[in-house]
Every structure is written in C-alpha cells, then in structure tokens.
Motif scaffolding. Sequence first.
Motif, PDB file in Angstrom:
ATOM      1  N   PHE B 107       0.808  -1.222   0.000  1.00  0.00           N
ATOM      2  CA  PHE B 107       0.000   0.000   0.000  1.00  0.00           C
ATOM      3  C   PHE B 107       0.848   1.281   0.000  1.00  0.00           C
ATOM      4  O   PHE B 107       0.665   2.133  -0.882  1.00  0.00           O
ATOM      5  CB  PHE B 107      -0.973  -0.039   1.185  1.00  0.00           C
ATOM      6  CG  PHE B 107      -1.759   1.206   1.373  1.00  0.00           C
ATOM      7  CD1 PHE B 107      -2.719   1.565   0.435  1.00  0.00           C
ATOM      8  CD2 PHE B 107      -1.562   2.021   2.469  1.00  0.00           C
ATOM      9  CE1 PHE B 107      -3.448   2.725   0.595  1.00  0.00           C
ATOM     10  CE2 PHE B 107      -2.289   3.172   2.632  1.00  0.00           C
ATOM     11  CZ  PHE B 107      -3.237   3.528   1.696  1.00  0.00           C
ATOM     12  N   PRO B 108       1.812   1.463   0.942  1.00  0.00           N
ATOM     13  CA  PRO B 108       2.588   2.711   0.912  1.00  0.00           C
ATOM     14  C   PRO B 108       3.446   2.856  -0.333  1.00  0.00           C
ATOM     15  O   PRO B 108       3.629   3.981  -0.833  1.00  0.00           O
ATOM     16  CB  PRO B 108       3.455   2.629   2.171  1.00  0.00           C
ATOM     17  CG  PRO B 108       3.442   1.246   2.584  1.00  0.00           C
ATOM     18  CD  PRO B 108       2.178   0.643   2.100  1.00  0.00           C
ATOM     19  N   LEU B 111       1.192   4.105  -3.087  1.00  0.00           N
ATOM     20  CA  LEU B 111       0.898   5.521  -2.824  1.00  0.00           C
ATOM     21  C   LEU B 111       2.075   6.396  -3.241  1.00  0.00           C
ATOM     22  O   LEU B 111       1.901   7.428  -3.892  1.00  0.00           O
ATOM     23  CB  LEU B 111       0.635   5.729  -1.334  1.00  0.00           C
ATOM     24  CG  LEU B 111      -0.776   5.587  -0.808  1.00  0.00           C
ATOM     25  CD1 LEU B 111      -0.834   6.137   0.598  1.00  0.00           C
ATOM     26  CD2 LEU B 111      -1.746   6.335  -1.683  1.00  0.00           C
ATOM     27  N   ALA B 115       2.202   9.329  -6.051  1.00  0.00           N
ATOM     28  CA  ALA B 115       2.644  10.692  -5.737  1.00  0.00           C
ATOM     29  C   ALA B 115       3.805  11.089  -6.631  1.00  0.00           C
ATOM     30  O   ALA B 115       3.867  12.222  -7.127  1.00  0.00           O
ATOM     31  CB  ALA B 115       3.040  10.785  -4.276  1.00  0.00           C
ATOM     32  N   VAL B 135      -3.049   6.166  -7.136  1.00  0.00           N
ATOM     33  CA  VAL B 135      -3.352   6.311  -5.707  1.00  0.00           C
ATOM     34  C   VAL B 135      -4.658   5.603  -5.374  1.00  0.00           C
ATOM     35  O   VAL B 135      -4.763   4.880  -4.374  1.00  0.00           O
ATOM     36  CB  VAL B 135      -3.410   7.814  -5.339  1.00  0.00           C
ATOM     37  CG1 VAL B 135      -4.015   7.999  -3.971  1.00  0.00           C
ATOM     38  CG2 VAL B 135      -2.034   8.410  -5.370  1.00  0.00           C
ATOM     39  N   ALA B 138      -4.317   1.952  -5.069  1.00  0.00           N
ATOM     40  CA  ALA B 138      -3.774   1.520  -3.781  1.00  0.00           C
ATOM     41  C   ALA B 138      -4.907   1.314  -2.783  1.00  0.00           C
ATOM     42  O   ALA B 138      -4.902   0.336  -2.008  1.00  0.00           O
ATOM     43  CB  ALA B 138      -2.781   2.550  -3.261  1.00  0.00           C
ATOM     44  N   PHE B 139      -5.912   2.191  -2.809  1.00  0.00           N
ATOM     45  CA  PHE B 139      -7.050   2.025  -1.898  1.00  0.00           C
ATOM     46  C   PHE B 139      -7.885   0.810  -2.265  1.00  0.00           C
ATOM     47  O   PHE B 139      -8.425   0.130  -1.386  1.00  0.00           O
ATOM     48  CB  PHE B 139      -7.901   3.295  -1.885  1.00  0.00           C
ATOM     49  CG  PHE B 139      -7.266   4.405  -1.109  1.00  0.00           C
ATOM     50  CD1 PHE B 139      -7.213   4.349   0.270  1.00  0.00           C
ATOM     51  CD2 PHE B 139      -6.700   5.478  -1.753  1.00  0.00           C
ATOM     52  CE1 PHE B 139      -6.611   5.354   0.996  1.00  0.00           C
ATOM     53  CE2 PHE B 139      -6.097   6.482  -1.039  1.00  0.00           C
ATOM     54  CZ  PHE B 139      -6.050   6.424   0.340  1.00  0.00           C
ATOM     55  N   GLY B 213      -7.402  11.248  -7.046  1.00  0.00           N
ATOM     56  CA  GLY B 213      -7.180  10.102  -6.162  1.00  0.00           C
ATOM     57  C   GLY B 213      -8.273   9.958  -5.131  1.00  0.00           C
ATOM     58  O   GLY B 213      -8.843   8.877  -4.959  1.00  0.00           O
ATOM     59  N   SER B 214      -8.624  11.060  -4.443  1.00  0.00           N
ATOM     60  CA  SER B 214      -9.642  10.952  -3.401  1.00  0.00           C
ATOM     61  C   SER B 214     -11.016  10.689  -4.011  1.00  0.00           C
ATOM     62  O   SER B 214     -11.827   9.961  -3.436  1.00  0.00           O
ATOM     63  CB  SER B 214      -9.659  12.213  -2.547  1.00  0.00           C
ATOM     64  OG  SER B 214      -9.824  13.330  -3.343  1.00  0.00           O
TER      65      SER B 214
END
Lengths: 79, 228
Positions: B107-108, B111, B115, B135, B138-139, B213-214
């Motif tokens: 996951f990191p 991310l 980025a 991103v 990843a979620f 991403g969000s």
Amino acid sequence: MIFVVSLLTLLMLSAAIAALIFKDLMSAVIASCMVSLIAAILFYFLQAPDVAMAEASIGAALVTAVFIIAIRRTKRYEE
Amino acid sequence: MRAIISLFLISVLAWGIATALNEIPFGAAKTKVGEYYIGRGKEQTGASNIVTSVVVNYRGFDTLGEVTVLFVAAIGLGAVLATRRKKEKRDVEPASLVLYTGCRLLFPLILLFGAYIFIHGHLTPGGGFQGGAVVASAFVLVYLGCRGRRISETASKTVESLGGLVFIVVGLVGLAVGGGYFLSNYLPKGELNSLFSAGIIPIIYIAIGFKVGSELAGVIDHLVEESE
C-alpha cells in the motif's frame, strides 16, 4: 519488434473474444482486464506513455475492481 | 435472420471505419498547432513533458472541464448509493495472513509511486490523472485485501474540495495579476528539467492528483459499502 507487436495484438484479440464467450463472468472480467493491459503495452510501443499509464491504472485496475464488486452483488455465472 | 442483419450492420460499420482510417495518414502531422507545441512548448511553459504543457497550460480550461465532469460523476454516484444509512462496523471475515501482509506492504509503495507520477508530471510521462488513478488503485488493494478498513469520508471529501479549490484559485490569480487570462503561467519558469520549474504546472497537477485520487477512492468506497 513487429513480431512482438503482432503477437500482442493476437493475444489481445483472443482475450477480447474470450471475454465475450466465457460463461463465468469472473473469468470474463479477468480477460477484459488482460485486453486493457495489452492495450497499455501497445500504447507504450506507439510512444504514448501517458496514455499507457492511464490505460493500465484505470482500465486494468479500477474498472476490473468495479466489475468484481458488481459480480459480488449479482450472479457469477451467465445463464 | 437476426444474425444476418447484425452481420450486415457490422460490415457496414467496419467498412465506414476502414475508409475513414484510410484517409488519415498514420502519424503524419495534420495541423500546424502540433508543430508549434513541439517547437515552442518548452520555452513557453518550462515543462519538458510536452503532453503536460498542452494539458495544463495551453488547454488548461479543458482540463478544468474534465475535472468537473469527474466531480459530477462522483457526486452523482454518491447521491445514488448513499441513500441507506451507514451501517455500524461489522466483523468481516479477515483475509489470509499472506494477503493481509502483502497488501499492507504494498500500500505505501503504490501511494508513493502515484505521488511520484503526479509530482513529476511536468518532467516525466504521466500527471495528475494517472497519478490519482494509481493512488486510488492503492485504496482498491486495501479494500480487497485488508477487509473492514475504510477511508474516512470527511477526509476524502475535504481533500477533493481542496484540490478543486486550489485549481480554481491558481487560475483566477492568473486572470487577476498574471497574463490577463484564466490559468496563465505567471510564476517563474525556472530551469528546464528541474523539479521546481514550469511555474503553475506542478501546483495544478498536484492539486489534480489529490482530487482525482480521493474522488476515485471515494467511488470505490461507495461501491464496496453497497456490495456488503
């Protein structure tokens, strides 16, 4: 080079046909994911790395995840 | 009978596409504007990735439209799916240890990669949309592998709104003090091929990266919520 591209195109076409004829929808989704992934590689060969990235992350990852979530809610096998 | 009609329609369609494609020379320049972008793009915008200079600078207003379309789609999905009250946290069957650890490990890194893509949008291939999609994937991995974990809806909505706000405010400042048009590149261009260059392009691409991403993570969150 041309050999690799032809091979990838053939693989992509067969994956697309497989996605159409599979009765197990999960396999069909994985096959359509493979179509997107090979399309991304072909975009890279056509010198469009930006498009290849978008295709790989959206076409292969997010769309597949949405389809899998939808299959979990409905039926897995086509009648 | 139906099969024959469909076959006929498909062959008509294929013939149309084939003739249209035959008319267009593959890879040859059709207009002058492409030549202009390739020749002058670097000195005018300071971005070494021509695609980014077109997407964010020359055609920045179109990008605002794209971002708005994505925003409206995410809001519409939220409006359709958020009719039911959020259920209390339930105990879900945990994934196997290998899957769980693998997801937590990856996951990191994913991310970070996302980025990297949107921060270096003006230098290397990729940009806000691609980085944002990475991103969000990843979620997706967390939703599939570490079941029961959720992102905070308030946080994702706040990040999304801030991203859109930064885009609009940077554009409007350009209208007020910069070149006199929306999204004009008024900050110093800096040195070509360095991270702090290309004026407003990195700022806008970082804002787009956070926003996309969000937004996409929120869409996946709504769908996963509905499917359980």
